[in-house]
Design a protein around this motif. Structure first.
Motif, short mmCIF file in Angstrom:
data_model
loop_
_atom_site.label_atom_id
_atom_site.label_comp_id
_atom_site.label_asym_id
_atom_site.label_seq_id
_atom_site.Cartn_x
_atom_site.Cartn_y
_atom_site.Cartn_z
N ALA A 59 -92.20 61.44 -29.63
CA ALA A 59 -92.17 62.39 -30.73
C ALA A 59 -91.92 61.67 -32.05
O ALA A 59 -92.47 62.05 -33.10
N ALA A 60 -91.09 60.62 -32.01
CA ALA A 60 -90.81 59.86 -33.22
C ALA A 60 -92.06 59.20 -33.75
O ALA A 60 -92.25 59.06 -34.96
N ILE A 61 -92.94 58.77 -32.84
CA ILE A 61 -94.16 58.09 -33.25
C ILE A 61 -95.22 59.10 -33.70
O ILE A 61 -95.89 58.92 -34.72
N VAL A 62 -95.37 60.18 -32.93
CA VAL A 62 -96.44 61.15 -33.20
C VAL A 62 -96.11 62.05 -34.38
O VAL A 62 -96.94 62.28 -35.26
N GLY A 63 -94.89 62.55 -34.43
CA GLY A 63 -94.61 63.60 -35.41
C GLY A 63 -93.36 63.41 -36.23
O GLY A 63 -92.67 64.38 -36.51
N VAL A 64 -93.04 62.17 -36.60
CA VAL A 64 -91.82 61.95 -37.36
C VAL A 64 -91.85 62.71 -38.69
O VAL A 64 -90.83 63.17 -39.18
N ASN A 65 -93.02 62.87 -39.25
CA ASN A 65 -93.12 63.59 -40.52
C ASN A 65 -92.82 65.08 -40.34
O ASN A 65 -92.23 65.71 -41.20
N GLN A 66 -93.24 65.65 -39.19
CA GLN A 66 -92.99 67.06 -38.94
C GLN A 66 -91.54 67.31 -38.55
O GLN A 66 -90.93 68.30 -38.95
N LEU A 67 -90.98 66.42 -37.70
CA LEU A 67 -89.62 66.62 -37.21
C LEU A 67 -88.57 66.17 -38.23
O LEU A 67 -87.45 66.64 -38.21
N GLY A 68 -88.95 65.26 -39.10
CA GLY A 68 -88.01 64.75 -40.08
C GLY A 68 -87.31 63.51 -39.57
O GLY A 68 -86.83 63.48 -38.43
N PRO A 69 -87.23 62.46 -40.39
CA PRO A 69 -86.63 61.20 -39.95
C PRO A 69 -85.13 61.27 -39.75
O PRO A 69 -84.55 60.45 -39.05
N LEU A 70 -84.46 62.26 -40.39
CA LEU A 70 -83.00 62.33 -40.30
C LEU A 70 -82.52 62.46 -38.86
O LEU A 70 -81.52 61.87 -38.46
N LEU A 71 -83.25 63.25 -38.05
CA LEU A 71 -82.88 63.45 -36.65
C LEU A 71 -82.81 62.11 -35.92
O LEU A 71 -81.83 61.82 -35.22
N PHE A 72 -83.80 61.28 -36.11
CA PHE A 72 -83.86 60.02 -35.40
C PHE A 72 -82.91 58.98 -35.99
O PHE A 72 -82.43 58.11 -35.29
N GLU A 73 -82.62 59.12 -37.28
CA GLU A 73 -81.63 58.23 -37.89
C GLU A 73 -80.24 58.50 -37.32
O GLU A 73 -79.48 57.58 -37.02
N VAL A 74 -79.91 59.78 -37.17
CA VAL A 74 -78.61 60.15 -36.61
C VAL A 74 -78.51 59.70 -35.16
O VAL A 74 -77.48 59.14 -34.73
N LEU A 75 -79.58 59.92 -34.38
CA LEU A 75 -79.58 59.49 -32.98
C LEU A 75 -79.42 57.97 -32.88
O LEU A 75 -78.66 57.46 -32.06
N GLY A 76 -80.15 57.25 -33.72
CA GLY A 76 -80.06 55.80 -33.70
C GLY A 76 -78.68 55.32 -34.07
O GLY A 76 -78.16 54.36 -33.48
N LEU A 77 -78.04 55.97 -35.05
CA LEU A 77 -76.70 55.58 -35.49
C LEU A 77 -75.66 55.84 -34.40
O LEU A 77 -74.85 54.96 -34.07
N VAL A 78 -75.68 57.03 -33.82
CA VAL A 78 -74.71 57.40 -32.80
C VAL A 78 -74.90 56.54 -31.54
O VAL A 78 -73.93 55.99 -30.99
N CYS A 79 -76.14 56.46 -31.06
CA CYS A 79 -76.40 55.69 -29.85
C CYS A 79 -76.09 54.21 -30.06
O CYS A 79 -75.54 53.55 -29.18
N GLY A 80 -76.42 53.70 -31.24
CA GLY A 80 -76.15 52.30 -31.52
C GLY A 80 -74.66 51.99 -31.55
O GLY A 80 -74.22 50.99 -30.99
#
Length: 210
Positions: A59-80
């Protein structure tokens, strides 16, 4: 779907599963003590998490513009951050990681929990799919996404078969029972590096948009 995308997706899924992490250690610890059958149940439960995180990566690759990058930034920060925490614990461990966590009586449930909560899952899945499948981003659409995930699912299963087969080998079981602490600490260093990279990427992405 092109042949190139097909094989890139399988490769990304297999490398993701075969990359050492908490579940990797847990599987080898469980197989060392209980054998391949328990290991098979464990990876079966873990497959749910593989599909979940693989879907998010796609989903991050296909639709990051639709879903918004903030979601994946938060996931990356927390998981990291959690990955760094686990890495430090693994480096300071006195015993092989996973031996006290995986319940031999409930390997399917243990695998399910590991798969869903696996802290290295998101950053590693995004990295693998971006590197190998990202080259075909122009071909990826939401309509094609289910078929790509089906191919990824095949890659997950192939990698799980390899892991269980290797983890159940007598020599591997003996090595992990006697040298598991060394493996744990080495993988702990890997956790810290992966976690730091994930946090750094999330922060840089946020700053770039700020």
């Amino acid at each position: 779907m092109t042949i190139g995308l097909f094989f890139a997706t399988i490769a990304a899924a297999m490398i993701y599963v075969l990359t050492p992490g908490p579940a990797f250690l847990a599987l080898f610890a469980l197989a060392a003590k209980e054998g391949r059958l328990s290991g098979t149940w464990f990876v079966t439960g873990h497959l749910v998490g593989d599909v979940l995180w693989g879907t998010l990566a796609l989903a991050a690759i296909v639709g990051v513009n639709q879903l918004g990058p903030l979601l994946f930034e938060v996931l990356g920060l927390v998981c990291g951050a959690y990955l760094v925490f686990l890495g430090i614990r693994a480096i300071r461990a006195r015993g092989a990681a996973g031996t006290a966590v995986v319940g031999a009586r409930h390997p399917l449930l243990a695998g399910l929990v590991f798969g869903i909560t696996n802290p290295k899952a998101y950053p590693v899945s995004v990295a693998m799919f971006t590197v190998l499948v990202g080259h075909y981003a122009g071909l990826l659409t939401w309509d094609l996404a289910p078929y790509v995930m089906l191919v990824a699912f095949l890659g997950f299963i192939l990698a799980d078969i390899i892991l269980v087969a290797v983890a159940g080998l007598p020599a591997v079981r003996r090595f992990f029972l006697t040298r598991g602490l060394i493996v744990t600490r080495l993988v702990g260093v890997t956790f810290v590096l992966f976690g730091a990279k994930s946090v750094s990427d999330a922060v840089q992405s946020f700053r770039a948009r700020a």
